[in-house]
Design an enzyme around this catalytic site. Structure first.
Site, PDB file in Angstrom:
ATOM      1  N   SER A  37      51.198  58.417  32.536  1.00  0.00           N
ATOM      2  CA  SER A  37      51.544  59.838  32.691  1.00  0.00           C
ATOM      3  C   SER A  37      52.604  60.002  33.770  1.00  0.00           C
ATOM      4  CB  SER A  37      50.297  60.647  33.070  1.00  0.00           C
ATOM      5  OG  SER A  37      49.320  60.527  32.074  1.00  0.00           O
TER       6      SER A  37
ATOM      7  N   ARG B 199      45.208  48.704  30.959  1.00  0.00           N
ATOM      8  CA  ARG B 199      46.557  48.232  30.647  1.00  0.00           C
ATOM      9  C   ARG B 199      46.804  46.852  31.241  1.00  0.00           C
ATOM     10  NH1 ARG B 199      49.221  53.587  32.707  1.00  0.00           N
ATOM     11  NH2 ARG B 199      47.686  52.957  34.211  1.00  0.00           N
TER      12      ARG B 199
END
Ligand code: PNS
Length: 162
Positions: free
Chosen positions: A128, A90
């Site tokens: 998450s 990311r």
């Protein structure tokens, strides 16, 4: 057959994970998504719950298989005859940790190459941890996880205050 392993803690799997799985499925003949243990994280969901989530959200992808494994990733790569480990990146903050793991896996297993897929810009911020936090507070996670698994995540994490 070129097999890619996409390992992770997937606690729970997000749309960012799904995006990586979909893209990896076009690059390899088969992709094995493996729920594994990250020793530095406590899990909110069991390995079987996470594998079930992943199976439900990847049922449209015929060359994707879901598995659970409690041992070393480097050994799993050999066991499955895979040619690569797939990881999503990311931000720069992911890099150091991922670089360290890729080098350690290569040292443990000379055949364990790691390939990195850059996250889709839509999921740059998604993790998450963020999903768990929003769900625990009763927020709407529908833009962050597959519709098939949304309710199960909320049911497990959200405990409304009396
Ligand atoms: O989604 P995560 O938490 O970044 O995934 C990390 C994971 C589960 C892939 C990593 O912790 C792992 O490979 N665990 C299996 C045990 C292992 O091989 N540890 C040494 C890694 S160099």
């Amino acid at each position: 057959m070129k097999i890619g392993i996409y390992p992770g803690s997937f606690d729970p799997p997000t749309l960012g994970h799904l995006n990586i799985i979909e893209r990896a499925s076009t690059l390899f003949d088969k992709v094995i998504v493996a729920t594994m243990v990250n020793g530095s994280k406590n899990s909110s969901f069991t390995m079987e719950e996470k594998a079930d989530f992943l199976r439900r959200m990847t049922k449209h992808l015929p060359n994707v298989e879901v598995d659970t494994f409690g041992g070393l990733l480097a050994d799993y790569v050999s066991e499955k005859g895979a040619c690569a480990i797939v990881k999503g990146l990311r931000a720069v903050s992911d890099f150091e940790y991922e670089f360290q793991m890729a080098l350690a896996n290569k040292k443990l297993n000379g055949n364990a190459e790691t390939v990195f897929l850059m996250t889709d810009q839509h999921y740059l911020y998604l993790s998450s941890t963020i999903v768990r936090d929003i769900a625990r507070h009763g927020g709407d996670i529908s833009g962050f996880v597959s519709e098939e698994i949304r309710e199960d995540i909320v049911n497990k994490l959200y405990q409304p205050k009396e």
